[in-house]
Design an enzyme around this catalytic site. Structure first.
Site, PDB file in Angstrom:
ATOM      1  N   ASP A 122      37.732  60.651 -74.590  1.00 17.35           N
ATOM      2  CA  ASP A 122      38.324  59.772 -75.592  1.00 17.35           C
ATOM      3  C   ASP A 122      39.239  60.633 -76.450  1.00 17.35           C
ATOM      4  OD1 ASP A 122      38.928  58.385 -77.914  1.00 17.35           O
ATOM      5  OD2 ASP A 122      36.884  57.707 -78.305  1.00 17.35           O
ATOM      6  N   CYS A 152      32.794  52.467 -86.855  1.00 13.43           N
ATOM      7  CA  CYS A 152      32.473  52.190 -85.444  1.00 13.43           C
ATOM      8  C   CYS A 152      31.678  53.353 -84.843  1.00 13.43           C
ATOM      9  CB  CYS A 152      33.727  51.923 -84.625  1.00 13.43           C
ATOM     10  SG  CYS A 152      34.592  50.414 -85.092  1.00 13.43           S
ATOM     11  N   LYS A 202      47.759  55.257 -83.311  1.00 20.54           N
ATOM     12  CA  LYS A 202      47.267  56.390 -84.103  1.00 20.54           C
ATOM     13  C   LYS A 202      48.227  57.579 -84.052  1.00 20.54           C
ATOM     14  CE  LYS A 202      42.412  55.127 -83.292  1.00 20.54           C
ATOM     15  NZ  LYS A 202      42.041  54.652 -84.627  1.00 20.54           N
ATOM     16  N   HIS A 231      32.487  57.062 -80.819  1.00 23.03           N
ATOM     17  CA  HIS A 231      32.947  55.756 -81.290  1.00 23.03           C
ATOM     18  C   HIS A 231      32.287  54.686 -80.430  1.00 23.03           C
ATOM     19  CE1 HIS A 231      35.838  52.451 -81.951  1.00 23.03           C
ATOM     20  NE2 HIS A 231      36.263  53.100 -83.027  1.00 23.03           N
ATOM     21  N   GLN A 264      41.688  60.560 -81.245  1.00 20.51           N
ATOM     22  CA  GLN A 264      41.889  61.367 -82.450  1.00 20.51           C
ATOM     23  C   GLN A 264      42.455  62.757 -82.145  1.00 20.51           C
ATOM     24  OE1 GLN A 264      41.632  60.107 -85.393  1.00 20.51           O
ATOM     25  NE2 GLN A 264      40.525  58.213 -84.934  1.00 20.51           N
TER      26      GLN A 264
END
Length: 407
Positions: free
Chosen positions: A198, A361, A224, A121, A201
């Site tokens: 990261d 992104c 999220k 991302h 997700q």
């Protein structure tokens, strides 16, 4: 896990869009919120809205208990060893920028290397680009395999003794690829580099234990994972965070201020300048309660089942190209022949089906895929096989609408 019972706890799903019952397939961008999260935030504002830490009155104490209780809940949720390792920030983007601006600038110099992947991302690319430019370091990329996965062998060839930071997303927001974080961390540590993950997700969709992964930093966002917008978490190993300087200065993060010098509070507060995100943290704690009630193992299995079902159904739609590996998280990114993803998403929206369209992104990844944009359907705990059927039926209608252009 009874999905129909779960759906009843999300008020927003009980509505029509363009004359059709809503099918929400955009949870990778932001998830919907259960009533319990909405009520927790409302209760804070209705009953004990106050600033935290300094107040000795009753409302201030209640707010502080709620805020710091949320920190402990996050610590337990991701398996951190100490509350001092849990920093509340606006989200994953802010967290990665903090690592680059604080740890990066103190530990990276000319000739050093920062290693990432082309699937990242933008929030996990641009901070490292800026750090490389500011320090004279080299930004390197682990190559992707044809199916959009990472080879550990190629990762080990890319990471060297000059590498100071390796930063990789746990799950791709485009391809659904689940990256081998534990193995990447081991490779980074063998060369003396720190591992940044990261987790935007991953944390909402699977069990994450930061100690088991041995990641040095791990970042994720509340919105999220059924929580409010504007709240996120940076986990960092205590020994690293203690030696890092804050990048925002002001109230809450100080210990003592003189006319010409100041000192900082202890962890975690030295990184939380200004009035913190109190309502957001309280809402995030309620979201964690909700996810743990459902069970992360059940959520992960449910989403993977939906992804497999969708992949099978899409085989019957001529002209659709799906990107990413066969074994994936609950994300299906695709294109239809000669139809722009925005046009496709508009037709699906007219049928009440919400998907994302654009570059997500991830423009370097779009370039690697040799496309300018894609459409994306992302599943969560409240989606059903009927949602997938509606999605596929809408694609067939789009095919009729666009005629010979599609397929």
């Amino acid at each position: 896990m009874n999905v129909q019972d779960v759906r009843k706890r999300f008020p927003i799903l009980d509505q029509e869009v363009n004359g059709h019952s809503l099918v929400y397939l955009d949870s990778a961008a932001t998830s919907q919120k259960p009533s319990s999260v909405i009520e927790a935030v409302e209760d804070y504002y209705n009953r004990y809205n106050s600033n935290v830490h300094r107040g000795v009155h009753t409302l201030g104490s209640m707010a502080t208990d709620g805020y710091e209780g949320a920190r402990e809940k996050v610590r337990r949720f991701i398996g951190a060893s100490s509350m001092e390792e849990i920093i509340f920030l606006r989200g994953t983007t802010t967290a990665i920028n903090l690592i680059a601006s604080s740890y990066g600038k103190e530990n990276v110099g000319p000739g050093d290397e920062i290693v990432i992947t082309p699937m990242e991302h933008h929030s996990n690319i641009i901070p490292w680009q800026q750090l490389a430019k500011a320090t004279g370091a080299e930004l390197k990329y682990i190559p992707l395999q044809p199916d959009g996965t990472i080879s550990i062998e190629e990762a080990e060839e890319t990471i060297t003794d000059n590498t100071k930071i390796v930063s990789v997303m746990h799950v791709s927001n485009v391809l659904g690829t689940v990256n081998p974080i534990q193995e990447l961390t081991e490779a980074a540590h063998r060369h003396g580099a720190v591992m940044v993950v990261d987790g935007a997700q991953s944390v909402p969709h699977m069990k994450v234990d930061v100690q088991e992964l041995d990641a040095d930093f791990y970042a994720f966002s509340g919105h999220k994972m059924c929580g409010p917008t504007g709240i996120g978490v940076l986990y960092g190993k205590k020994k690293l965070l203690k030696n890092m300087e804050p990048v925002e200065f002001g109230g809450e993060m100080i210990d003592f201020v003189d006319l010409y010098d100041s000192t900082w509070k202890e962890l975690p507060w030295k990184f939380e300048g200004g009035t913190p995100i109190i309502a957001g943290a309280i809402g995030l704690a309620a979201a964690i309660d909700f996810l743990e009630e459902i069970g992360l193992d059940h959520i992960e299995a449910h989403e993977k089942k939906l992804a497999r079902y969708a992949l099978e159904q899409l085989k019957d739609v001529d002209g659709v190209t799906v990107y990413g590996p066969e074994d994936r998280a609950g994300i299906i990114t695709f294109n239809a022949d000669d139809v722009h993803p925005h046009d496709l998403a508009t037709v699906l929206d007219s049928e009440g089906v919400a998907v994302r369209a654009g570059h997500h992104c991830a423009q370097p990844l779009m370039k690697w895929l040799d496309v300018t944009a894609t459409a994306r359907a992302s599943f969560y705990l409240y989606n059903t096989e009927e949602d997938v059927d509606r999605f596929v039926a809408s694609l067939h209608k789009a095919k009729e609408y666009f005629g010979d252009v599609f397929g």
